[in-house]
Every structure is written in structure tokens, then in C-alpha cells.
Scaffold this active site. Structure first.
Site, PDB file in Angstrom:
ATOM      1  N   ALA A 151       5.568   4.217   1.222  1.00  0.00           N
ATOM      2  CA  ALA A 151       4.970   2.974   0.760  1.00  0.00           C
ATOM      3  C   ALA A 151       5.343   1.847   1.711  1.00  0.00           C
ATOM      4  CB  ALA A 151       5.451   2.655  -0.654  1.00  0.00           C
ATOM      5  N   VAL A 152       4.495   0.824   1.743  1.00  0.00           N
ATOM      6  CA  VAL A 152       4.728  -0.337   2.597  1.00  0.00           C
ATOM      7  C   VAL A 152       4.885  -1.569   1.706  1.00  0.00           C
ATOM      8  CG1 VAL A 152       3.835  -1.750   4.476  1.00  0.00           C
ATOM      9  CG2 VAL A 152       3.348   0.701   4.428  1.00  0.00           C
TER      10      VAL A 152
ATOM     11  N   GLY B 227       0.819  -1.203   0.000  1.00  0.00           N
ATOM     12  CA  GLY B 227       0.000   0.000   0.000  1.00  0.00           C
ATOM     13  C   GLY B 227       0.852   1.251   0.000  1.00  0.00           C
TER      14      GLY B 227
ATOM     15  N   ASP C 194      -4.786   9.950  14.021  1.00  0.00           N
ATOM     16  CA  ASP C 194      -5.215   9.507  12.686  1.00  0.00           C
ATOM     17  C   ASP C 194      -5.850   8.119  12.748  1.00  0.00           C
ATOM     18  OD1 ASP C 194      -5.636   9.884  10.004  1.00  0.00           O
ATOM     19  OD2 ASP C 194      -3.657   9.209   9.384  1.00  0.00           O
TER      20      ASP C 194
ATOM     21  N   LYS D 256       7.970  -0.236   5.977  1.00  0.00           N
ATOM     22  CA  LYS D 256       7.406   1.066   5.625  1.00  0.00           C
ATOM     23  C   LYS D 256       8.548   1.999   5.231  1.00  0.00           C
ATOM     24  CE  LYS D 256       4.494   4.808   7.437  1.00  0.00           C
ATOM     25  NZ  LYS D 256       3.719   5.284   8.602  1.00  0.00           N
TER      26      LYS D 256
ATOM     27  N   GLY E 125       0.851   5.563   1.065  1.00  0.00           N
ATOM     28  CA  GLY E 125       0.221   6.601   1.868  1.00  0.00           C
ATOM     29  C   GLY E 125       0.926   7.914   1.652  1.00  0.00           C
TER      30      GLY E 125
END
Length: 582
Positions: free
Chosen positions: A271-272, A265, A393, A287, A267
Site C-alpha cells: 500500500a502507498v 492506493g 509493467d 510505499k 497494489g
């Protein structure tokens, strides 16, 4: 944590698997001694037994817990002397023995624990003088020795330079120290009578030796920093030494050079990637931070600062950090986490597949269990973590699901650390970056410039809860003008409960009789009411973290009881036991 336990500590606790690293039995009614078997928990990272009625002496074999970082035995009935064997726990950072019945001297051996950051010995029966070696603990930032029977001069170097009156109050025979302590000056004759000359010589010799050793270490450290380095191994300077270090080349190979195939994914901060190391069979998540802008580097620092402080079963577990130069000569920063095979909660609430099945959706029982995990994690951050942390968050994409579908709260890139030392707290929380929560989940007051608060996290938690049980995202197109997810649920709460509930929940069960349906409706109403209470417009009107956690446990337990889902109930009980010991 309070689980209403009484009696002695169960011996079975000390037969836990070798990977158990966190044991919290605080604020129960446990009594009796601390068993000698505590020394068998060789991988224990934190032991918290505060607020019980434990008595007797601390067993010497607690020194076998070599990786122990946090030992809290405060507010009990322990007695005898503080064991010298604690000096063998070299990585001990926080030692809290306050509010017990310890007697004798403060052991000089504590001065050899170089990583000691916080030491609390208040409200005991300790006597004698304050060991001078404590002022040589360069990492020590907090010391409380109030309300004992200590005497003679207070040192005035190291941590004693900034010590406050409250940290020494209640010791009527203390003298000297820094002016802000407002203690009587020490007379030369009085000191000579109290401290034998041979002891003074020994202390001066020991101090000189430690000073020389510190100078040597300082010179060695400076020379190492000034030496040009081309080392591309993970420099784990932010995390503690016991975290495993993984070379950059190993991460490069394990992700197939960070290929799109292994991308889990993306963000705002990077990225991860999925990573399988050559030397291990387990899968990790890496990450990688986008360092194109300074705030992303600050996000790395903020997340490191948060992750090093938190220890809870329902928070994502960090393996290590990597801060180095990549194979292209560019700055590289990454965090390595445990891998969550079931992805994030967002993918289960809003599956990409057009067809909803039992394989890509969540049952009501699963959602209840996941929410309990989340509220437990938030309660820990707000009430038990030291210092306290505000996540800032909370949203479905930051909730990760393990193989057994238990939840882990992750992504602390914009979290805030609340500290009594305001200046340091603001520095470590990177206040200059501002609040960057996610649209739909961020508390309304943040848009008006209000500071981060626990109430802001509760708002996000409330929206997340409503989303989980309605299946509706707070930013979907149907919500516009004055209608939002909070108002949508509030308007339909009484007479349209099943209508607004996520229909995919019912794919996981058969037909229910009328009584069961009523119980399910009561459960949903309770969940929706809690979500509404948490997501109110004004912070002062929202539920408190502790109350929200207690209410969610009650809702989950009541549902399991009346629906007869004994398997789920057993699973929940097992996970609560794990929550105690991990």
C-alpha cells in the site's frame, strides 16, 4: 542527449538552482573548454558530456561537486593530465574519460576513491605504470585501460584478477598479470630498471597501511553486524549513503500510524500512504511492502536495485528506503518517494465521478505532453541507463502526475536489469519471480514463456497510448473474442478517427475551424498509428524505442505548431530544458 546543440557550453547552465542534480548534454556538437563554473553545481549527482568536441583541461574545481556519482566526459578532445583533485569526490562511482587526449600517468589519487565501481581510461595517451593502489578498490568491478602507452607489470589482485584481454590491449609494453591476459612475463631486471627502489618501498608501505586499514574496517563491520540491534531507524543499506535517512517512527507519525485516511492506493505488493514529516513541510509518499510472501520481499529488493540506478526527470524520484522492525516487532520494508499531488494517469482517463469536467479529464495537448514524458523515460531506461532496465509493467496506474501535470513513470517492483554480466544481471532482476505484468498490457510473448525484453515494454507502451486517446481500457467488457483495443483502433483508423477518440478531450477547447479540425485529425491518426505499430503481435514487427520516442516528439511539436497553442509550446520547451539539466 542529442538536442542539436553547438558552440560552447552556455554559462547560464551553471546558474541553475541549487537542487539541480542531473546534467546531460551528451552527443551534441559542443566545443571549447569545460568552464570553471562547473564547480558551482555543488549538488550535481551526474554530469554527462559524452560525444561532443570539448577540449582543454578538466578544471580542478570540479572537486567542488562533492556529491557527484557519475562523471562521463568520454569521446571528446580533453587533454593534459587527469586532475588529482578528483580524489576529493569521495562518492564518485563511475568515471569515464575514454577516447580523449589525456596524457601523463594514471593518478594514484584515483585509488583513494573508495566507492569507485567503473573506471574507463581507454584510447588516450596515458603512460607510465598502472598504480598498484587500484587493486585495493574493493568496489571496482570494471576497468578499461586499453590503447594507451602504459608499461611494466599489470597487478594481479582485486579487479585485476578478472580483467580481460580487451581491457589492456593496445599497450605493447605491458607484461605479467593473470594468465588470461596472455601478456609476456616480466623480467626482474626490467622491472628494477623501470621502477625506482624508493618508489617500490613507498608502494609497499602504502599497500601495507591500506591492508591494515581494511582489516580494521572489516573487523569493525563484522562486530557491528553480529551485535544484536533493536534500532528501528531506516537501514538504508541498498541505497547510497547520500540518500536522506528517515526513521521508522517518523514515517509512523507522518502517516498517522498508516491510517486509511492517508491511504493513496493499494497494489499487489503493498500500500502507498501520504506522509508529512514533523521536520519538513513537503509531503512524501511511502510505499509499504506486504511481506507475507517471499516474492514481495524480492519486489522490494528489485525496486531498490532499479531505483538506485536510474536518474531521469520523468521517472519517479526516490527519497530513501526503510528496512527495519516495526513497533509490533514485525519486519518492515518501505520506499519513500516524492509525492505526486495529481495522482495517477488511470484516475484521469477513467474518473470515478460520473460527470466529466475540465477538472477531472485531460485535453489533447495534455495527453500529448504526458506521452512525451513517458516515452522519454522509457527511452532512457532502454538506451541510456547503465545497466539497462526493462520496466515490465507500463500501465496508467503506474504513471504519476506532478503538480504541473508532467508525468513520472513509477513502480519498478517487477523490473528487469540487463547487465553484460549475465549471472549478476539475473540475480539482481529476480528472475525466479517470473513475469507478472498486468492483464491487457502484458506482451503476448510473455505468456509463452519468453524472456523480458525492450519489445515487451514497447507493447505495453502502445496499448497505453491507444487507451489514452480513445479513453477505453484494454480490459473493458466490450473487448472479447478476437476484438481487442489494438484491432478496435486499427479497424476504425481512417474513416472513424473522431468517433473512436475520447470525447472528453473536446471539453477543454472551443469550436475549431475546418483547417484546425483537419490538423487535429492528422494528429490523432499519427498517434493511433504509432500505438498500433508499438502493439503489434510479433516483437520483431514493433517500433524500436528510439524511433517511437522521436515520432512522438514530432507529433507533439507538429500539433503545437499548427494549433497555435503557444502557451503549451512554451511550457513544453521549458520542460525539455529541465529534462536536460535534471
Amino acid at each position: 542527449m542529442n538536442y542539436h546543440l553547438n558552440g560552447s557550453i552556455p554559462r547560464e547552465i551553471f546558474k541553475l538552482p541549487s537542487h539541480s542534480w542531473y546534467l546531460d548534454l551528451s552527443y551534441n556538437s559542443l566545443s571549447g573548454p569545460l568552464p570553471n563554473e562547473v564547480g558551482s553545481l555543488v549538488n550535481l549527482n551526474r554530469l554527462t558530456l559524452s560525444g561532443n568536441r570539448l577540449s582543454g583541461k578538466i578544471p580542478d574545481n570540479i572537486q567542488n561537486c562533492l556529491v557527484l556519482e557519475w562523471l562521463s566526459l568520454d569521446n571528446n578532445l580533453f587533454e593534459g593530465s587527469i586532475p588529482q583533485s578528483l580524489k576529493n569526490i569521495k562518492g564518485l562511482g563511475i568515471l569515464n574519460l575514454a577516447m580523449n587526449k589525456f596524457s601523463g600517468n594514471i593518478p594514484e589519487a584515483l585509488g583513494s576513491i573508495g566507492y569507485m565501481k567503473e573506471l574507463y581510461l581507454s584510447h588516450n595517451n596515458l603512460s607510465g605504470f598502472i598504480p598498484l593502489v587500484l587493486q585495493n578498490l574493493t568496489s571496482l568491478t570494471r576497468l578499461d585501460i586499453s590503447f594507451n602507452n602504459l608499461q611494466v607489470e599489470v597487478p594481479n589482485e582485486g579487479v585485476f584478477r578478472n580483467i580481460t584481454y580487451l581491457a589492456v590491449v593496445g599497450n605493447i609494453n605491458l607484461c605479467g598479470g593473470t594468465p588470461q591476459l596472455h601478456l609476456a612475463p616480466c623480467s626482474v631486471s626490467k622491472n628494477t630498471e623501470k621502477i625506482p627502489k624508493s618508489l617500490v618501498i613507498s608502494l609497499v608501505t602504502a599497500g601495507a597501511f591500506l591492508f591494515s586499514l581494511s582489516v580494521i574496517l572489516l573487523i569493525w563491520t563484522l562486530s557491528k553486524k553480529l551485535r544484536p540491534s533493536k534500532n528501528i531507524f531506516a537501514q538504508n543499506s541498498i541505497l547510497d549513503d547520500h540518500y536522506k535517512r528517515i526513521p521508522y517512527n517518523a514515517l509512523l507519525r507522518g502517516t498517522n500510524e498508516f491510517s486509511e485516511v492517508n491511504l493513496l492506493g493499494r497494489g499487489g505488493y503493498g500500500a502507498v500512504y501520504k506522509c508529512v514529516l514533523d521536520t519538513e513541510e513537503r509531503t512524501l509518499a511511502v510505499k509499504v511492502f506486504n511481506l507475507g510472501q517471499s516474492r514481495y520481499s524480492k519486489s522490494f529488493e528489485a525496486e531498490c536495485q532499479s531505483m538506485r540506478r536510474i536518474r531521469h526527470r520523468s521517472l519517479i524520484k526516490i527519497i530513501t528506503s526503510c528496512s527495519t522492525v516495526n513497533h509490533q516487532g514485525e519486519e518492515f520494508k518501505a520506499l519513500v518517494f516524492e509525492f505526486m499531488p495529481n495522482g495517477n494517469l488511470d484516475g484521469w482517463l477513467h474518473p470515478k465521478s460520473q460527470e466529466s469536467t475540465t477538472n477531472n479529464t485531460l485535453s489533447l495537448a495534455q495527453r500529448l505532453a504526458i506521452v512525451v514524458d513517458i516515452v522519454d523515460a522509457v527511452e532512457y531506461l532502454h538506451n541510456y541507463c547503465q545497466p539497462l532496465v526493462i520496466h515490465c509493467d507500463i500501465k496508467p496506474s503506474n504513471i504519476l502526475l506532478a503538480e504541473d501535470m508532467s508525468a513520472r513513470v513509477g513502480d519498478f517492483g517487477i523490473s528487469r536489469i540487463l547487465q553484460e554480466n549475465t549471472i549478476e544481471g539475473m540475480q539482481t532482476s529476480y528472475s525466479s519471480t517470473g513475469i507478472r505484468g498486468s492483464i491487457g498490457y502484458v506482451a503476448p510473448e510473455y505468456g509463452e514463456g519468453s524472456a523480458a525484453s525492450t519489445a515487451g515494454d514497447i507493447y505495453s507502451l502502445g496499448i497505453l497510448l491507444l487507451e489514452m486517446f480513445t479513453g477505453r481500457s484494454p480490459i473493458e467488457g466490450t473487448f472479447r473474442d478476437s476484438l481487442d483495443l489494438h484491432r478496435f483502433v486499427e479497424d476504425a483508423l481512417q474513416d472513424r478517427t473522431f468517433e473512436i477518440a475520447d470525447p472528453t478531450m473536446w471539453l477543454h477547447g472551443g469550436q475549431h475551424d475546418n483547417t484546425t479540425s483537419i490538423r487535429i485529425q492528422e494528429c490523432l491518426v499519427s498517434v493511433f498509428r504509432l500505438g498500433i505499430s508499438c502493439s503489434k503481435q510479433q516483437p520483431r514487427d514493433r517500433a524500436l524505442t528510439r524511433d517511437a520516442a522521436a515520432e512522438m516528439h514530432t507529433i507533439r511539436d507538429t500539433y503545437l505548431k499548427f494549433t497555435g497553442e503557444h502557451g503549451a509550446e512554451r511550457e513544453a520547451s521549458t520542460r525539455e530544458i529541465q529534462n536536460i539539466v535534471e
